[in-house]
Design an enzyme around this catalytic site. Structure first.
Site, mmCIF file in Angstrom:
data_model
loop_
_atom_site.group_PDB
_atom_site.id
_atom_site.type_symbol
_atom_site.label_atom_id
_atom_site.label_comp_id
_atom_site.label_asym_id
_atom_site.label_seq_id
_atom_site.Cartn_x
_atom_site.Cartn_y
_atom_site.Cartn_z
ATOM 1 N N ASN A 23 2.929 -10.057 3.458
ATOM 2 C CA ASN A 23 1.683 -9.938 2.418
ATOM 3 C C ASN A 23 2.396 -9.990 0.708
ATOM 4 O OD1 ASN A 23 3.286 -7.166 1.528
ATOM 5 N ND2 ASN A 23 2.549 -7.214 3.577
ATOM 6 N N ASP A 33 -0.206 -5.661 9.465
ATOM 7 C CA ASP A 33 -0.961 -4.942 10.770
ATOM 8 C C ASP A 33 -0.617 -6.395 11.910
ATOM 9 O OD1 ASP A 33 -1.909 -3.267 9.729
ATOM 10 O OD2 ASP A 33 -2.934 -3.937 8.797
ATOM 11 N N PHE A 82 -1.137 4.857 1.657
ATOM 12 C CA PHE A 82 -1.507 4.489 0.298
ATOM 13 C C PHE A 82 -2.850 3.216 1.139
ATOM 14 C CE2 PHE A 82 0.815 3.960 -3.972
ATOM 15 C CZ PHE A 82 1.228 4.652 -3.642
ATOM 16 N N LYS A 130 -5.490 8.286 10.067
ATOM 17 C CA LYS A 130 -4.269 8.441 10.040
ATOM 18 C C LYS A 130 -4.024 9.442 9.902
ATOM 19 C CE LYS A 130 -3.899 3.618 8.446
ATOM 20 N NZ LYS A 130 -3.245 2.712 8.744
#
Ligand code: PMT
Length: 439
Positions: A225, A294, A343, A361
């Site tokens: 990314n 991911d 984040f 999370k």
């Protein structure tokens, strides 16, 4: 909106915390010793009471008289000088210091401080003081990058909690080019003001992840990314400045690891998971800034895939990576440490999605950024974030990633203070009135 008291104060007068402070400047023997005179002048101008201590070698580069004239005080030049000992004994100087700055800090003086030696006025004050110590290294580029110097610096930071400013990059007196130049005196003054003004994370063990992960398809291609690591590195540097002992787990990034921060370099999510496993064991705070992929390719080809082998419409089978933040949240269970900061990189319903992440999370704070907004998110130097926790959402004004990092840390400090405070006593229920008994 939260107002950042730290940054606002700095905006008014960056040197304000130095006013009235007792600052010891320790000058050791390097060619940059002459720049210490300008440093002392600026500290004096900022209103600090400056004492200067010099090693014997420093006196070969610049005379004590210069500092005496600048400070209007005696200069501490000899550990065993009875006159000096009688008037400004090194223990007395060490005791009354609010801050000790070593500028220049040569490779030799750093080695001696790391070994706990105390046989010259500078190292004796450093060992005796309980004040924060700020090192401004200056040396030959190869000395600076030598693993022994690196280990000594890390020891001084990790074991003794010292701060480091610089060195700068450029043409050096030894005619090499690279890192090793004494930080500019004005920058040392600014760092000194930071050290004095804000040590609210002193001793806090913090793990910060930063950068992308690269999940290999074959030896030359990867799934990844756009993260540059800038946001996470800014958090690591800002936390280190505020006294935290920081471990940075950094994915592939062109950024140099910040000085004073223990950095573990990783390539992919699996390595990041391993590194975290070790690093978070005794952490007080974990900040997950990394953009963890991911998914990863189901298998990594050992040789570079040929165009012909792949065909015109290739598809790569992907498997899911573990959600590392969610794993940390789950492993923490009902304990309150480490404080977990995640984040959220979003492109729509930024707050709504961040709120969901806060719950799924199991973290304490989610820093949400809209990565589709110009000047925010991936690879740029600025960011605009919203802090989302169980008490609501706080919008942080746009700023450089370093400024935003400080705002996030302000919130972390406040959350830690709230968690440490004893629970407020519930108001007492009024006692039911005793019924009068009929005899
Ligand atoms: O590095 P820069 O160029 O400065 O860019 C900064 C940034 C945009 C990368 C940063 O500000 C940011 O938003 N980081 C989080 C990126 C991200 O992965 O967001 P997410 O919404 O997909 O993940 C949510 C959280 O879960 C993150 O804390 C992430 O670290 C964590 N996560 C995600 C996936 C995964 N498999 N494991 C995780 O732990």
């Amino acid at each position: 909106m939260i107002e950042g008291p730290r940054l606002n104060r700095a905006a008014r007068d960056p040197a304000a915390p130095l006013k009235g402070a007792h600052v010891v400047v320790g000058v050791t023997g390097g060619i940059a010793a002459y720049k210490a005179a300008e440093l002392v002048r600026l500290l004096d101008k900022a209103g600090a009471h400056v004492d200067v201590a010099m090693t014997g070698r420093a006196q070969k580069f610049i005379g004590a008289m210069t500092f005496q004239a600048l400070t209007r005080r005696p200069v501490f030049t000899n550990l065993f000088d009875l006159t000096e000992e009688a008037t400004i004994g090194h223990i007395q100087v060490a005791d009354r210091a609010d801050l000790v700055i070593i500028a220049p800090a040569t490779a030799n003086s750093i080695a001696r401080m790391a070994a706990g030696q105390a046989d010259d006025p500078v190292s004796a004050i450093v060992l005796a003081t309980r004040a924060p110590v700020l090192l401004a290294p200056s040396m030959n580029v190869n000395m600076w990058s030598h693993p022994i110097t690196e280990a000594n610096i890390l020891r001084l930071i990790d074991v003794a909690g010292y701060h480091v400013v610089g060195p700068g990059d450029g043409f050096l007196a030894c005619r090499w080019t690279g890192p090793g130049r004494l930080a500019e005196p004005a920058d040392i003054v600014e760092a000194a003001a930071h050290v004095l003004s804000n040590q609210d994370l002193a001793g806090v063990r913090m793990v910060v992840t930063a950068g992308p992960t690269y999940e290999a398809i074959d030896p030359v291609r990867f799934v990844g990314n756009r993260s540059s690591g800038k946001m996470g590195v800014a958090i690591a540097s800002a936390a280190q400045r505020r006294g935290a002992r920081v471990t940075l787990v950094l994915g592939p990034s062109a950024l140099p690891p910040p000085v004073g921060v223990t950095t573990m370099s990783v390539e992919n999510a699996t390595q990041l998971q391993w590194a975290l496993g070790d690093a978070v064991k005794d952490a007080d705070v974990v900040v997950m800034t990394a953009a963890v992929a991911d998914f990863r390719p189901a298998k990594e080809a050992k040789q570079k895939l040929k165009r012909g082998e792949i065909g015109p419409t290739a598809s790569i089978a992907l498997v899911q990576n573990p959600d590392l933040l969610a794993e940390l949240g789950k492993a923490r269970g009902s304990r309150r440490t480490p404080l977990l900061v995640g984040f959220a990189a979003e492109t729509d319903d930024v707050i709504g999605n961040a709120e969901k992440k806060l719950v799924t999370k199991k973290c304490d704070l989610v820093v949400a950024n809209d990565v589709s907004e110009p000047g925010s998110g991936f690879a740029v130097d600025t960011n605009r974030v919203t802090l989302v926790d169980t008490s609501g959402a706080i919008e942080v004004p746009a700023g450089t990633k370093y400024e935003v990092a400080h705002r996030i840390l302000d919130h972390v400090v406040a959350m830690r203070a709230a968690a440490a405070a004893p629970p407020a006593k519930a108001p007492r229920e009024p006692k039911p009135k005793a019924k009068s008994k009929k005899r």
